[in-house]
Design an enzyme around this catalytic site. Structure first.
Site, PDB file in Angstrom:
ATOM      1  N   ARG A  53       1.021  -1.173   0.171  1.00 23.80           N
ATOM      2  CA  ARG A  53       0.019   0.023   0.150  1.00 23.80           C
ATOM      3  C   ARG A  53       0.894   1.308   0.064  1.00 23.80           C
ATOM      4  O   ARG A  53       0.577   2.253  -0.605  1.00 23.80           O
ATOM      5  CB  ARG A  53      -0.860   0.219   1.156  1.00 23.80           C
ATOM      6  CG  ARG A  53      -2.076  -0.558   1.191  1.00 23.80           C
ATOM      7  CD  ARG A  53      -2.365  -1.054   2.642  1.00 23.80           C
ATOM      8  NE  ARG A  53      -1.559  -2.044   2.817  1.00 23.80           N
ATOM      9  CZ  ARG A  53      -1.742  -3.167   2.651  1.00 23.80           C
ATOM     10  NH1 ARG A  53      -2.797  -3.904   1.978  1.00 23.80           N
ATOM     11  NH2 ARG A  53      -0.900  -4.153   2.977  1.00 23.80           N
ATOM     12  N   THR A  54       1.794   1.277   0.930  1.00 19.95           N
ATOM     13  CA  THR A  54       2.480   2.613   0.945  1.00 19.95           C
ATOM     14  C   THR A  54       3.205   2.948  -0.224  1.00 19.95           C
ATOM     15  O   THR A  54       3.111   4.159  -0.644  1.00 19.95           O
ATOM     16  CB  THR A  54       3.536   2.488   2.324  1.00 19.95           C
ATOM     17  OG1 THR A  54       2.828   2.264   3.466  1.00 19.95           O
ATOM     18  CG2 THR A  54       4.295   3.791   2.557  1.00 19.95           C
ATOM     19  N   LYS A  82      25.685  -4.891  -1.911  1.00 19.85           N
ATOM     20  CA  LYS A  82      27.370  -4.694  -2.080  1.00 19.85           C
ATOM     21  C   LYS A  82      27.849  -4.008  -0.827  1.00 19.85           C
ATOM     22  O   LYS A  82      29.239  -3.847  -0.815  1.00 19.85           O
ATOM     23  CB  LYS A  82      27.760  -3.993  -3.286  1.00 19.85           C
ATOM     24  CG  LYS A  82      27.279  -4.632  -4.624  1.00 19.85           C
ATOM     25  CD  LYS A  82      27.953  -3.510  -5.753  1.00 19.85           C
ATOM     26  CE  LYS A  82      26.944  -4.085  -7.071  1.00 19.85           C
ATOM     27  NZ  LYS A  82      27.420  -3.073  -8.133  1.00 19.85           N
ATOM     28  N   ARG A 103      11.608   3.530   3.477  1.00 20.53           N
ATOM     29  CA  ARG A 103      11.214   2.607   4.602  1.00 20.53           C
ATOM     30  C   ARG A 103      12.429   1.836   4.871  1.00 20.53           C
ATOM     31  O   ARG A 103      13.046   1.321   4.283  1.00 20.53           O
ATOM     32  CB  ARG A 103      10.024   1.737   4.117  1.00 20.53           C
ATOM     33  CG  ARG A 103       9.937   0.643   5.115  1.00 20.53           C
ATOM     34  CD  ARG A 103       8.700  -0.093   4.672  1.00 20.53           C
ATOM     35  NE  ARG A 103       7.232   0.678   4.981  1.00 20.53           N
ATOM     36  CZ  ARG A 103       6.212   0.175   4.879  1.00 20.53           C
ATOM     37  NH1 ARG A 103       5.826  -1.216   4.478  1.00 20.53           N
ATOM     38  NH2 ARG A 103       5.024   0.784   5.343  1.00 20.53           N
ATOM     39  N   HIS A 131       5.499   5.881  11.189  1.00 21.30           N
ATOM     40  CA  HIS A 131       4.757   5.930  10.091  1.00 21.30           C
ATOM     41  C   HIS A 131       3.899   7.223   9.666  1.00 21.30           C
ATOM     42  O   HIS A 131       2.783   6.911   9.707  1.00 21.30           O
ATOM     43  CB  HIS A 131       4.204   4.476  10.021  1.00 21.30           C
ATOM     44  CG  HIS A 131       3.706   4.217   8.831  1.00 21.30           C
ATOM     45  ND1 HIS A 131       4.026   5.083   7.499  1.00 21.30           N
ATOM     46  CD2 HIS A 131       3.376   2.792   8.277  1.00 21.30           C
ATOM     47  CE1 HIS A 131       3.522   4.291   6.309  1.00 21.30           C
ATOM     48  NE2 HIS A 131       3.402   3.104   6.744  1.00 21.30           N
TER      49      HIS A 131
HETATM   50  C1  NCD Z   1       1.803  -0.871   8.285  1.00 13.17           C
HETATM   51  C2  NCD Z   1       3.355  -0.869   8.538  1.00 13.17           C
HETATM   52  O1  NCD Z   1       4.150  -1.305   7.489  1.00 13.17           O
HETATM   53  O2  NCD Z   1       3.824  -0.376   9.549  1.00 13.17           O
HETATM   54  N1  NCD Z   1       1.688  -1.229   7.154  1.00 13.17           N
HETATM   55  C3  NCD Z   1       1.088  -0.143   6.168  1.00 13.17           C
HETATM   56  O3  NCD Z   1       2.004   0.808   5.843  1.00 13.17           O
HETATM   57  N2  NCD Z   1      -0.048  -0.042   5.763  1.00 13.17           N
HETATM   58  C4  NCD Z   1       1.348  -1.958   9.390  1.00 13.17           C
HETATM   59  C5  NCD Z   1       1.856  -3.274   9.307  1.00 13.17           C
HETATM   60  O4  NCD Z   1       2.798  -3.885   8.563  1.00 13.17           O
HETATM   61  O5  NCD Z   1       1.317  -3.986  10.153  1.00 13.17           O
END
Ligand code: NCD
Length: 303
Positions: A53-54, A82, A103, A131
């Site tokens: 999703r993100t 590497k 991320r 997040h």
């Molecule tokens: C979340 C995350 O990555 O923290 N996912 C997301 O970005 N919607 C929640 C999760 O992974 O449980």
């Protein structure tokens, strides 16, 4: 929003949050008006952890603003393999892009990288830390369904490792909210988060059973047990499956209860809940696009 980087929600004021949500609502009402706003702009994606999703909603967002992505790709296929350091990779990718989305599995990674780069950096999840862009779409969904003031919210599941929880809890202190945290004893909020919430004057209670608070809730925010963060797989297995929302649980809820989840879910919400009017988690995921468009629009326009 007057920030170069978005690292966590502690940096956001109520005005910052409302600015983004209002712009997201404008975009939702007339997406075509924003179609060429950032033509030619490139968003650099650096994902060191899985994401559906993100990552896809950031990609959709920049493309719907007229821009495009440059994607570092998976850790397996990039120079990370590497032995390149995170700071070096970020300094290279910032030369290709107008903003970066990161991320990373290490808590504090986004903060560290923000000291090395000049283009806006958006934290898309740093380990069990924060997040913040997820929180903005969560708040947008809450505002649409229950309103953000005089709100009673239950936040349930993995409060220890769940970064979406840490970011959401902080952001909610800008509004008139009562926060009820529901988790097994071993997955309670980290002390540091509890301390920050206390400092912000948050109205917070902790519970072991969702039934204790469910009838009073406007919103129930359910989270996945973060299996990948457990140092010991056996510890995960002991807790897995302990918390599940199904139709029986919801019998005790108000008709207007909004059930949310950042997704992916494993088994925290039974599929039978999906067809009830409570279920807003797919709508929540779709809100990631207008909200990330609004955020990118405001961060890119200031430059
Ligand atoms: C979340 C995350 O990555 O923290 N996912 C997301 O970005 N919607 C929640 C999760 O992974 O449980």
């Amino acid at each position: 929003m007057r920030h170069d980087h978005l690292i966590d929600t502690k940096q956001l004021s109520r005005a910052d949050i409302e600015g983004v949500l209002d712009r997201a609502a404008e975009i939702d009402a007339d997406p075509a008006a924003f179609a060429d706003r950032h033509a030619g702009k490139l968003l650099g994606l650096m994902f060191y952890e899985p994401s559906t999703r993100t990552k896809m909603s950031f990609e959709t967002a920049i493309k719907r603003l007229g821009g495009d992505i440059v994607d570092m790709g998976s850790v397996e296929s990039s120079s990370v393999k590497k032995g390149e350091s995170l700071a070096d990779s970020a300094r290279v990718v910032e030369g290709y892009a107008d903003a970066l989305v990161l991320r990373h599995p290490s808590q504090g990674a986004a903060k560290m990288v923000s000291d090395f780069v000049d283009v806006p950096l958006l934290n898309a999840g740093d380990g069990a830390g924060h997040h913040p862009t997820q929180t903005l779409l969560d708040l947008y969904t809450i505002r649409e369904n229950a309103g953000l003031d005089d709100l009673t919210i239950g936040i349930m599941g993995d409060l220890k490792y769940g970064r979406t929880v840490h970011s959401l809890a902080h952001a909610l202190t800008n509004f008139d909210t009562r926060q009820h945290f529901v988790s097994p004893p071993s997955l309670k909020l980290p002390r540091s988060v509890r301390y920050d919430l206390h400092e912000a004057g948050a109205n917070v209670r902790e519970h072991a059973d969702v039934e204790d608070v469910l009838p009073n809730l406007d919103v129930l925010y359910v989270t996945r047990i973060q299996r990948e963060r457990f140092p010991d797989e056996n510890e995960y297995r002991e807790i897995a499956g302990e918390y599940q929302i199904d139709l029986d649980t919801l019998a005790g809820a108000s008709d207007d209860l909004t059930v949310m989840h950042p997704l992916p879910r494993v088994d925290e919400i039974a599929a039978e809940v999906d067809d009830t009017p409570h279920a807003k988690y797919f709508e929540q995921a779709h809100n990631g696009v207008p909200v990330r468009m609004a955020l990118l629009d405001s961060m890119l326009e200031e430059r």
